[in-house]
Design a protein around this motif. Structure first.
Motif, PDB file in Angstrom:
ATOM      1  N   UNK A  57      11.539 -94.479 -26.330  1.00  0.00           N
ATOM      2  CA  UNK A  57      12.443 -94.102 -26.509  1.00  0.00           C
ATOM      3  C   UNK A  57      12.369 -93.107 -27.172  1.00  0.00           C
ATOM      4  N   UNK A  58      11.670 -92.584 -28.259  1.00  0.00           N
ATOM      5  CA  UNK A  58      11.677 -91.490 -28.912  1.00  0.00           C
ATOM      6  C   UNK A  58      11.455 -90.118 -28.597  1.00  0.00           C
ATOM      7  N   UNK A  59      10.425 -90.785 -27.419  1.00  0.00           N
ATOM      8  CA  UNK A  59      10.397 -88.996 -25.733  1.00  0.00           C
ATOM      9  C   UNK A  59      11.670 -89.285 -25.574  1.00  0.00           C
ATOM     10  N   UNK A  60      12.280 -90.560 -24.846  1.00  0.00           N
ATOM     11  CA  UNK A  60      13.640 -89.466 -24.337  1.00  0.00           C
ATOM     12  C   UNK A  60      15.120 -89.307 -25.364  1.00  0.00           C
ATOM     13  N   UNK A  61      14.975 -89.758 -25.909  1.00  0.00           N
ATOM     14  CA  UNK A  61      15.852 -89.335 -27.778  1.00  0.00           C
ATOM     15  C   UNK A  61      15.499 -87.729 -27.799  1.00  0.00           C
ATOM     16  N   UNK A  62      14.121 -87.291 -28.378  1.00  0.00           N
ATOM     17  CA  UNK A  62      13.575 -86.062 -27.960  1.00  0.00           C
ATOM     18  C   UNK A  62      15.000 -84.886 -27.096  1.00  0.00           C
ATOM     19  N   UNK A  63      13.783 -85.514 -26.395  1.00  0.00           N
ATOM     20  CA  UNK A  63      14.426 -84.745 -24.702  1.00  0.00           C
ATOM     21  C   UNK A  63      16.568 -84.426 -23.896  1.00  0.00           C
ATOM     22  N   UNK A  64      16.785 -85.693 -25.406  1.00  0.00           N
ATOM     23  CA  UNK A  64      17.839 -85.126 -24.710  1.00  0.00           C
ATOM     24  C   UNK A  64      18.822 -84.254 -26.403  1.00  0.00           C
ATOM     25  N   UNK A 106      25.628 -84.340 -19.225  1.00  0.00           N
ATOM     26  CA  UNK A 106      25.412 -85.568 -18.327  1.00  0.00           C
ATOM     27  C   UNK A 106      24.028 -86.398 -18.358  1.00  0.00           C
ATOM     28  N   UNK A 107      22.535 -85.520 -17.927  1.00  0.00           N
ATOM     29  CA  UNK A 107      21.691 -86.104 -17.763  1.00  0.00           C
ATOM     30  C   UNK A 107      21.293 -86.306 -19.182  1.00  0.00           C
ATOM     31  N   UNK A 108      21.274 -85.489 -20.182  1.00  0.00           N
ATOM     32  CA  UNK A 108      21.049 -85.139 -21.705  1.00  0.00           C
ATOM     33  C   UNK A 108      21.954 -86.954 -22.359  1.00  0.00           C
ATOM     34  N   UNK A 109      22.737 -86.950 -21.777  1.00  0.00           N
ATOM     35  CA  UNK A 109      23.268 -88.356 -22.597  1.00  0.00           C
ATOM     36  C   UNK A 109      23.207 -89.723 -21.848  1.00  0.00           C
TER      37      UNK A 109
END
Length: 216
Positions: A95-102, A114-117
């Motif tokens: 979860x933390x990695x996905x949010x940081x990459x967004x 769109x991918x970041x969202x």
């Protein structure tokens, strides 16, 4: 800018909540059990603390813990609480990695808004699932302990689990509520210019066309 602020706020709250969940999982001061008053229990060496991994006895000169290593003989609420808290700790990393990459400041190859969202929303959902696992575990454990023996008070670990789960829930909802606009989409002001002579809106020509017309 507001989208970035909400995303950072949700990420910070979720990260702090993840730390609280890990602290609650690793420590054993979940509930304190005693059949008498606190001072009497300490003098009689009957003040006990219980967590996911051990049962401890507290006295003025001794702090003794006995590990709960017999998996098959443990009550169902202990095993379920263990599984839920471990799942909550493990969910925090992706979860933390996905949010940081967004984050808008992070650029990856073939990346778009769109991918970041999508990454941010998946990370927010994982944080909410993590919070639900922590809430169920920290509520069920003291209820099960009270049914077995007299529950005197809640311990530090239980409060850490409650606060951590609440922060994860708040952070996940904040991340899901982030609705930004694509900065790469051209606005109306950049797409047309107003012709004063004809009074009509004409599309902008590429810079090369303007250069050629100037030379002519």
């Amino acid at each position: 800018m507001a989208h970035m602020c909400r995303l950072v706020t949700g990420s910070a709250a979720s990260c702090a909540g993840w730390v609280g969940v890990i602290v609650a999982t690793a420590t054993n001061d979940w509930v304190r059990t005693c059949e008498y008053a606190l001072a009497t229990c300490i003098r009689m060496d009957e003040l006990g603390t219980r967590g996911l991994w051990a049962e401890c006895t507290i006295s003025p000169a001794l702090y003794h813990c006995q590990a709960l290593s017999q998996m098959l003989s443990l009550p169902a609420y202990v095993q379920t609480s263990r599984a839920l808290m471990i799942c909550a700790c493990l969910l925090g990393l992706p979860a933390m990695l996905l949010v940081l990459m967004s984050m808008p400041c992070v650029r990856l190859q073939n990346d778009n808004f769109a991918v970041k969202q999508l990454r941010a929303r998946v990370g927010g959902v994982l944080f909410i699932l993590m919070a639900l696992c922590g809430i169920i575990s920290t509520v069920w454990f003291p209820i099960g302990s009270h049914q077995e023996e007299h529950l005197m008070s809640f311990g530090f670990s239980l409060y850490a689990g409650w606060v951590g789960s609440g922060l994860c829930l708040l952070g996940g909802i904040t991340i899901l509520c982030c609705q930004g606009t694509d900065p790469g989409t051209p606005g109306r002001d950049n797409s047309f210019y107003y012709s004063r002579q004809r009074g009509t809106a004409t599309p902008l020509d590429p810079p090369a066309n303007h250069a050629k017309s100037a030379r002519v």
